[in-house]
Design a protein around this motif. Structure first.
Motif, short mmCIF file in Angstrom:
data_model
loop_
_atom_site.label_atom_id
_atom_site.label_comp_id
_atom_site.label_asym_id
_atom_site.label_seq_id
_atom_site.Cartn_x
_atom_site.Cartn_y
_atom_site.Cartn_z
N LEU A 242 1.00 -1.12 0.07
CA LEU A 242 -0.07 -0.03 -0.07
C LEU A 242 0.75 1.15 -0.03
O LEU A 242 0.72 2.15 -0.77
CB LEU A 242 -0.76 0.07 1.35
N LEU A 243 2.03 1.40 0.79
CA LEU A 243 2.78 2.31 0.80
C LEU A 243 3.68 2.64 -0.75
O LEU A 243 3.66 3.66 -1.00
CB LEU A 243 3.85 2.25 2.00
N LEU A 244 3.81 1.55 -1.19
CA LEU A 244 4.47 1.59 -2.40
C LEU A 244 3.56 2.10 -3.62
O LEU A 244 3.88 2.75 -4.11
CB LEU A 244 4.89 0.35 -2.99
N VAL A 245 2.38 1.78 -3.48
CA VAL A 245 1.25 2.43 -4.30
C VAL A 245 1.23 3.91 -4.23
O VAL A 245 1.19 4.53 -5.34
CB VAL A 245 -0.11 1.73 -4.34
N VAL A 246 1.02 4.24 -2.98
CA VAL A 246 1.09 5.57 -2.73
C VAL A 246 2.23 6.46 -3.20
O VAL A 246 2.32 7.48 -3.59
CB VAL A 246 0.73 5.98 -1.36
N ALA A 247 3.58 5.77 -2.90
CA ALA A 247 4.73 6.21 -3.28
C ALA A 247 4.84 6.66 -4.60
O ALA A 247 5.42 7.73 -5.43
CB ALA A 247 5.81 5.54 -2.71
N ALA A 248 4.26 5.55 -5.57
CA ALA A 248 4.56 5.73 -6.88
C ALA A 248 3.51 6.97 -7.60
O ALA A 248 4.00 7.57 -8.20
CB ALA A 248 4.16 4.29 -7.43
N PRO B 78 12.15 4.48 8.56
CA PRO B 78 11.00 4.92 9.02
C PRO B 78 10.52 4.43 10.41
O PRO B 78 9.69 4.78 10.93
CB PRO B 78 9.94 4.51 7.89
N CYS B 79 11.01 3.14 10.68
CA CYS B 79 10.81 2.30 11.81
C CYS B 79 10.90 3.26 13.19
O CYS B 79 10.56 3.07 14.08
CB CYS B 79 11.06 1.16 12.13
N SER B 80 11.98 4.30 12.88
CA SER B 80 12.38 5.07 14.07
C SER B 80 11.51 6.08 14.46
O SER B 80 11.54 6.86 15.38
CB SER B 80 13.91 5.38 13.95
N GLY C 138 11.34 -2.18 4.96
CA GLY C 138 11.62 -2.78 3.59
C GLY C 138 11.56 -1.65 2.50
O GLY C 138 11.46 -0.37 2.99
N GLY C 139 12.12 -1.79 1.45
CA GLY C 139 12.51 -0.76 0.44
C GLY C 139 11.14 -0.41 -0.05
O GLY C 139 9.70 -1.34 -0.16
N GLY C 140 11.02 0.82 -0.82
CA GLY C 140 9.93 1.09 -1.56
C GLY C 140 10.45 1.93 -2.66
O GLY C 140 11.69 2.21 -3.03
#
Length: 191
Positions: free
Chosen positions: A4-10, A54-56, A75-77
């Motif tokens: 989901l984050l990857l979709v938004v990033a793209a 981002p986990c931090s 994970g990578g994005g």
């Protein structure tokens, strides 16, 4: 969750950003006849150490208190890494930063142009402008995403993917808002 984050990033990578700061009173960035006015960020936050980690952005205690998280995974994005936290039933909350991708202006533009999904201006998150937006509207089935402007050219997103085992299933947008508030607290402290 990372998907989901990857979709938004793209989706967010299509528009250039604005590097100036404006006012925190949600003053419009520029006139727009096709959608709501884009609020400006008056006090940009330094996200440098969080963009790639981002986990931090959430402490272990924050993740446990807000979401009952038992583990996390970075994970990578497409634009930058994302972080997903999981509870004991594998419900997930993800967070990722989108540096240099146009900030909330891109979120607003993509929402107006997308046609499907959802977009709602959200109340400020700890003094920072925000919007609920997603490519598909799954808010009634345990999903929600919020984008928070931390600079005029950068947002971070928090997304939830919950099943009915989660106490937050019926109101995932409240959960992502709480996570976003905790992340802003962490960013402000520079932890």
């Amino acid at each position: 969750m990372t998907g989901l984050l990857l979709v938004v990033a793209a989706a967010c990578s299509a528009s250039p950003g604005s590097g100036s700061s404006g006012s925190s009173d949600n003053v419009p960035a520029s006139p727009s006849s096709t959608g709501p006015k884009v609020p400006q960020v008056t006090t940009p936050l330094d996200t440098t150490k969080f963009d790639q980690h981002p986990c931090s952005a959430l402490t272990e205690t924050q993740a446990q208190q807000i979401f009952a998280a038992v583990r996390s995974r970075e994970g990578g994005g497409t634009v930058a890494p994302g972080c997903s936290w999981y509870d004991s039933a594998d419900n997930s909350v993800g967070l990722g930063f989108l540096p240099g991708q146009g900030g909330l202006a891109t979120t607003y533009k993509n929402s107006v142009d997308a046609g499907a999904g959802y977009f709602e201006v959200a109340p400020d998150v700890a003094g920072y402008p925000a919007a609920f937006a997603g490519v598909s509207d799954d808010r009634k089935s345990g999903g929600c995403q919020i984008a928070v402007g931390v600079k005029n050219d950068e947002v971070f997103t928090v997304s939830a993917l919950l099943d009915q085992s989660s106490q937050d299933y019926s109101d995932p947008c409240s959960l992502v808002t709480k996570v976003a508030e905790a992340a802003v607290t962490t960013l402000k402290s520079g932890a």
